[in-house]
Design an enzyme around this catalytic site. Structure first.
Site, PDB file in Angstrom:
ATOM      1  N   LYS A   1      35.963  45.799  42.282  1.00  0.00           N
ATOM      2  CA  LYS A   1      35.302  45.047  41.097  1.00  0.00           C
ATOM      3  C   LYS A   1      35.202  43.695  41.958  1.00  0.00           C
ATOM      4  O   LYS A   1      34.546  42.393  42.351  1.00  0.00           O
ATOM      5  CB  LYS A   1      35.771  44.809  40.421  1.00  0.00           C
ATOM      6  CG  LYS A   1      36.141  43.857  39.176  1.00  0.00           C
ATOM      7  CD  LYS A   1      37.238  43.914  37.728  1.00  0.00           C
ATOM      8  CE  LYS A   1      36.587  42.900  37.136  1.00  0.00           C
ATOM      9  NZ  LYS A   1      37.925  42.689  35.697  1.00  0.00           N
TER      10      LYS A   1
ATOM     11  N   LYS B   1      39.851  32.939  42.885  1.00  0.00           N
ATOM     12  CA  LYS B   1      40.748  34.519  43.253  1.00  0.00           C
ATOM     13  C   LYS B   1      39.721  35.532  43.952  1.00  0.00           C
ATOM     14  O   LYS B   1      40.510  36.386  44.943  1.00  0.00           O
ATOM     15  CB  LYS B   1      40.453  34.787  41.405  1.00  0.00           C
ATOM     16  CG  LYS B   1      40.654  36.546  41.673  1.00  0.00           C
ATOM     17  CD  LYS B   1      41.792  37.276  41.005  1.00  0.00           C
ATOM     18  CE  LYS B   1      42.213  38.476  40.833  1.00  0.00           C
ATOM     19  NZ  LYS B   1      42.870  39.015  40.366  1.00  0.00           N
TER      20      LYS B   1
HETATM   21  P1  NAD Z   1      42.961  47.525  30.565  1.00  0.00           P
HETATM   22  O1  NAD Z   1      41.404  48.016  30.829  1.00  0.00           O
HETATM   23  O2  NAD Z   1      44.113  47.697  31.017  1.00  0.00           O
HETATM   24  O3  NAD Z   1      43.072  46.193  30.020  1.00  0.00           O
HETATM   25  C1  NAD Z   1      41.333  46.324  29.163  1.00  0.00           C
HETATM   26  C2  NAD Z   1      41.617  46.226  27.296  1.00  0.00           C
HETATM   27  O4  NAD Z   1      40.993  45.140  27.064  1.00  0.00           O
HETATM   28  C3  NAD Z   1      41.823  47.496  26.646  1.00  0.00           C
HETATM   29  O5  NAD Z   1      42.902  47.477  26.529  1.00  0.00           O
HETATM   30  C4  NAD Z   1      40.424  47.108  25.905  1.00  0.00           C
HETATM   31  O6  NAD Z   1      40.902  48.556  24.564  1.00  0.00           O
HETATM   32  C5  NAD Z   1      40.399  45.346  25.569  1.00  0.00           C
HETATM   33  N1  NAD Z   1      39.534  45.565  25.317  1.00  0.00           N
HETATM   34  C6  NAD Z   1      38.295  46.034  25.538  1.00  0.00           C
HETATM   35  N2  NAD Z   1      36.881  45.311  25.191  1.00  0.00           N
HETATM   36  C7  NAD Z   1      37.962  44.462  24.035  1.00  0.00           C
HETATM   37  C8  NAD Z   1      36.959  43.670  22.538  1.00  0.00           C
HETATM   38  N3  NAD Z   1      35.860  42.992  22.646  1.00  0.00           N
HETATM   39  N4  NAD Z   1      37.918  43.284  21.596  1.00  0.00           N
HETATM   40  C9  NAD Z   1      39.591  43.686  22.423  1.00  0.00           C
HETATM   41  N5  NAD Z   1      40.111  44.354  22.990  1.00  0.00           N
HETATM   42  C10 NAD Z   1      38.990  44.674  23.966  1.00  0.00           C
HETATM   43  O7  NAD Z   1      42.455  46.446  32.184  1.00  0.00           O
HETATM   44  P2  NAD Z   1      43.930  45.732  33.078  1.00  0.00           P
HETATM   45  O8  NAD Z   1      44.194  46.337  33.929  1.00  0.00           O
HETATM   46  O9  NAD Z   1      44.550  45.134  32.056  1.00  0.00           O
HETATM   47  O10 NAD Z   1      42.839  44.257  33.453  1.00  0.00           O
HETATM   48  C11 NAD Z   1      42.609  43.197  32.764  1.00  0.00           C
HETATM   49  C12 NAD Z   1      42.135  42.400  33.284  1.00  0.00           C
HETATM   50  O11 NAD Z   1      42.667  41.944  34.821  1.00  0.00           O
HETATM   51  C13 NAD Z   1      40.632  42.542  34.316  1.00  0.00           C
HETATM   52  O12 NAD Z   1      39.490  41.313  33.957  1.00  0.00           O
HETATM   53  C14 NAD Z   1      41.030  42.933  35.843  1.00  0.00           C
HETATM   54  O13 NAD Z   1      40.054  42.781  36.369  1.00  0.00           O
HETATM   55  C15 NAD Z   1      42.364  41.987  35.705  1.00  0.00           C
HETATM   56  N6  NAD Z   1      43.522  42.254  36.685  1.00  0.00           N
HETATM   57  C16 NAD Z   1      43.747  43.337  36.804  1.00  0.00           C
HETATM   58  C17 NAD Z   1      45.262  44.080  37.716  1.00  0.00           C
HETATM   59  C18 NAD Z   1      45.742  45.272  37.602  1.00  0.00           C
HETATM   60  O14 NAD Z   1      46.179  45.369  38.279  1.00  0.00           O
HETATM   61  N7  NAD Z   1      45.207  45.821  36.456  1.00  0.00           N
HETATM   62  C19 NAD Z   1      45.144  42.960  38.533  1.00  0.00           C
HETATM   63  C20 NAD Z   1      44.899  41.534  38.532  1.00  0.00           C
HETATM   64  C21 NAD Z   1      44.229  41.551  37.555  1.00  0.00           C
END
Ligand code: NAD
Length: 288
Positions: free
Chosen positions: A235, A160
């Site tokens: 990131k 990735k």
């Molecule tokens: P987000 O911040 O919307 O979601 C993360 C969730 O994790 C939140 O709801 C938060 O409350 C929860 N969380 C945090 N700490 C926690 C804990 N200790 N226990 C339980 N829940 C907890 O982020 P996202 O956009 O959904 O991204 C998630 C992952 O996917 C990241 O690593 C990001 O880099 C990756 N990603 C995101 C995208 C995108 O377009 N958003 C694309 C590819 C990859």
């Protein structure tokens, strides 16, 4: 199959919703979010009865903390499938810890963004054993359109960040070349027609063209609303540099891309804009 799903944010919530149409899903998130799936009162509760526990969390530090809580609670032989984007070291440490508890682990970061999560068209890049990959493959088929097994633990994250390092570099190169072309009096459509069919072509130019009104529909045609936000690109470029330092790999273009996106997001107006908004950024600038 019984599935625990921890981290129901922008990506996790729609992925869990897709799985819940075919499987018994119990979720947990530290924020109270209405998800339409059964919620547990802790991460350990969501994990204790599951055959597969999926995590979709913001970073490696949080992943390590959640893994330390859920691994002792999980059933022997069950699988921890982490789909977050995290550093390679955290992915490998979490996999080793899972193994010490008699569990299997797969790191499988995704590409495809929120649209891919909602439509079940994500691409998964997976690291872990053949057995564990086979167990989680039916879930990849529900949440995505493609899953590539890249080798042992951590290799999904490695794939990735290498991919996204190329993407960050080619997007910057495409944007700065458009601005040079403008200043040389070259029409943007002509520039696209040449480059997209020549040796300068890339996904950044051909599929996600940063110039509005040129090429296929992209965030540039929607005021640079993400899409893939500049801060998420930053990131991934930071993760690539962390990995490059740890592995003693010389990555000058990846470093330059990281520095430019850091400036764009932290010191300019890049936060909340698509990563292709590098084009209007360069348009406003001069050589010195
Ligand atoms: P987000 O911040 O919307 O979601 C993360 C969730 O994790 C939140 O709801 C938060 O409350 C929860 N969380 C945090 N700490 C926690 C804990 N200790 N226990 C339980 N829940 C907890 O982020 P996202 O956009 O959904 O991204 C998630 C992952 O996917 C990241 O690593 C990001 O880099 C990756 N990603 C995101 C995208 C995108 O377009 N958003 C694309 C590819 C990859």
């Amino acid at each position: 199959m019984k599935i625990g799903f921890i981290g129901l944010g922008n990506m996790g919530a729609p992925m869990a919703a897709n799985l819940s149409r075919e499987h018994d899903v119990t979720g947990f998130d530290t924020m109270a979010t209405p998800t339409g799936i059964t919620m547990a009162s802790s991460a350990a509760d969501a994990a204790s009865d599951a055959d597969i526990v999926i995590t979709m969390l913001p970073n490696g530090e949080i992943l390590r903390a959640v893994a330390a809580e859920i691994h002792p609670a999980m059933k022997p032989g069950s699988v921890h499938l982490d789909c977050s984007t995290v550093d390679v070291d955290s992915a490998r440490a979490v996999a080793a810890q899972a193994e010490s508890h008699g569990l299997a682990a797969i790191d499988a970061p995704v590409s495809g963004g929120i649209g891919g999560a909602m439509n079940g068209t994500l691409t998964f890049m997976a690291g872990g054993s053949d057995d564990a990959f086979a167990k989680v493959k039916p879930l990849f088929d529900i949440m995505g359109q493609k899953a590539v097994h890249c080798g042992p633990a951590g290799n999904g994250q490695a794939a990735k960040i290498c991919n996204n390092m190329i993407l960050g570099v080619t997007m910057i190169a495409t944007c700065e070349a458009f601005v040079l072309a403008d200043k040389l009096g070259l029409d943007r459509q002509a520039m696209f027609d040449v480059v997209s069919t020549s040796s300068g072509s890339s996904w950044s130019m051909n599929t996600y063209c940063p110039a509005p009104g040129i090429g296929p529909q992209s965030p540039a045609d929607n005021g640079y609303k993400p899409g893939f936000a500049a801060e998420l690109m930053l990131k991934d470029l930071n993760l690539a540099q962390m990995a490059a330092i740890a592995a003693d790999a010389d990555t000058p273009m990846g470093q330059a891309a990281r520095d430019l996106y850091a400036q764009f997001v932290e010191a300019e107006d890049g936060r909340g804009r698509d990563f292709s908004a590098m084009l209007p950024r360069f348009e406003k600038r001069h050589r010195s």
